[in-house]
Design a protein around this motif. Structure first.
Motif, PDB file in Angstrom:
ATOM      1  N   ARG A  91       0.832  -1.213   0.000  1.00  0.00           N
ATOM      2  CA  ARG A  91       0.000   0.000   0.000  1.00  0.00           C
ATOM      3  C   ARG A  91       0.863   1.259   0.000  1.00  0.00           C
ATOM      4  O   ARG A  91       0.567   2.227  -0.682  1.00  0.00           O
ATOM      5  N   GLU A  92       1.940   1.219   0.774  1.00  0.00           N
ATOM      6  CA  GLU A  92       2.849   2.361   0.831  1.00  0.00           C
ATOM      7  C   GLU A  92       3.458   2.660  -0.540  1.00  0.00           C
ATOM      8  O   GLU A  92       3.676   3.814  -0.897  1.00  0.00           O
ATOM      9  N   GLU A  93       3.696   1.617  -1.322  1.00  0.00           N
ATOM     10  CA  GLU A  93       4.263   1.766  -2.669  1.00  0.00           C
ATOM     11  C   GLU A  93       3.179   1.903  -3.743  1.00  0.00           C
ATOM     12  O   GLU A  93       3.486   1.925  -4.930  1.00  0.00           O
ATOM     13  N   ARG A  94       1.906   1.948  -3.307  1.00  0.00           N
ATOM     14  CA  ARG A  94       0.755   2.004  -4.225  1.00  0.00           C
ATOM     15  C   ARG A  94       0.750   0.808  -5.177  1.00  0.00           C
ATOM     16  O   ARG A  94       0.558   0.937  -6.383  1.00  0.00           O
ATOM     17  N   GLN A  95       0.953  -0.354  -4.598  1.00  0.00           N
ATOM     18  CA  GLN A  95       0.976  -1.583  -5.376  1.00  0.00           C
ATOM     19  C   GLN A  95      -0.031  -2.579  -4.823  1.00  0.00           C
ATOM     20  O   GLN A  95      -0.438  -2.515  -3.668  1.00  0.00           O
ATOM     21  N   VAL A  96      -0.405  -3.506  -5.685  1.00  0.00           N
ATOM     22  CA  VAL A  96      -1.288  -4.602  -5.312  1.00  0.00           C
ATOM     23  C   VAL A  96      -0.761  -5.858  -5.998  1.00  0.00           C
ATOM     24  O   VAL A  96      -0.142  -5.775  -7.066  1.00  0.00           O
ATOM     25  N   MET A  97      -0.959  -6.993  -5.385  1.00  0.00           N
ATOM     26  CA  MET A  97      -0.568  -8.271  -5.996  1.00  0.00           C
ATOM     27  C   MET A  97      -1.795  -8.907  -6.638  1.00  0.00           C
ATOM     28  O   MET A  97      -2.880  -8.904  -6.048  1.00  0.00           O
ATOM     29  N   LEU A  98      -1.616  -9.435  -7.832  1.00  0.00           N
ATOM     30  CA  LEU A  98      -2.634 -10.217  -8.521  1.00  0.00           C
ATOM     31  C   LEU A  98      -2.115 -11.635  -8.582  1.00  0.00           C
ATOM     32  O   LEU A  98      -0.967 -11.859  -8.986  1.00  0.00           O
ATOM     33  N   GLY A  99      -2.925 -12.582  -8.137  1.00  0.00           N
ATOM     34  CA  GLY A  99      -2.452 -13.958  -8.107  1.00  0.00           C
ATOM     35  C   GLY A  99      -3.499 -14.953  -8.550  1.00  0.00           C
ATOM     36  O   GLY A  99      -4.697 -14.728  -8.385  1.00  0.00           O
ATOM     37  N   VAL A 100      -3.032 -16.047  -9.129  1.00  0.00           N
ATOM     38  CA  VAL A 100      -3.907 -17.156  -9.514  1.00  0.00           C
ATOM     39  C   VAL A 100      -4.114 -18.023  -8.280  1.00  0.00           C
ATOM     40  O   VAL A 100      -3.157 -18.467  -7.653  1.00  0.00           O
ATOM     41  N   ILE A 101      -5.372 -18.253  -7.939  1.00  0.00           N
ATOM     42  CA  ILE A 101      -5.709 -19.084  -6.787  1.00  0.00           C
ATOM     43  C   ILE A 101      -5.969 -20.516  -7.248  1.00  0.00           C
ATOM     44  O   ILE A 101      -5.488 -21.472  -6.661  1.00  0.00           O
TER      45      ILE A 101
END
Length: 130
Positions: A91-101
């Protein structure tokens, strides 16, 4: 139908047609109607569904398909389940992870992860970091 894909957001707002004594059975009807339509019309459906509360209890682990809220039919009928996840550092870096579940027909397979940079301040932008 001339669409090339169908996107459904706010899945929980859709009302089922049949009479069901349990709410999750109604949502199951909707999911299988969507799956059958995807097959009949040969177009993908993208459905946004929320995970239940237990999925967010740990910033260190990824949610599982069993933690999708409303009905297990989402897990049963989906060919690909992906999740967005963040933590304080991201959040601090304005990032989010997208992952295959879970993935039935995906070369990347389950556990593939990508970092996405976001910008919602001056414009709305998303771009792949890694």
């Amino acid at each position: 139908l001339e669409a090339t894909s169908i996107i459904v957001d706010q899945f929980s707002f859709i009302q089922w047609a049949g009479n069901h004594s349990r709410e999750n059975e109604g949502y199951k009807e909707i999911i299988y109607d969507m799956k059958n339509s995807a097959i009949d019309y040969d177009i993908p459906w993208y459905v946004a569904a929320q995970f239940n509360r237990t999925a967010g209890e740990s910033e260190d682990t990824w949610p599982t398909a069993q933690q999708i809220g409303l009905t297990r039919a989402v897990e049963e009928a989906s060919d690909l389940i992906m999740a967005l996840k963040t933590n304080d550092e991201l959040r601090e870096e304005r990032q989010v992870m997208l992952g295959v579940i879970e993935a039935r027909h995906c070369e990347s397979g389950p556990n593939a992860r990508w970092t996405i940079q976001t910008n919602f301040y001056e414009t709305t932008e998303f771009f792949l970091v890694r």
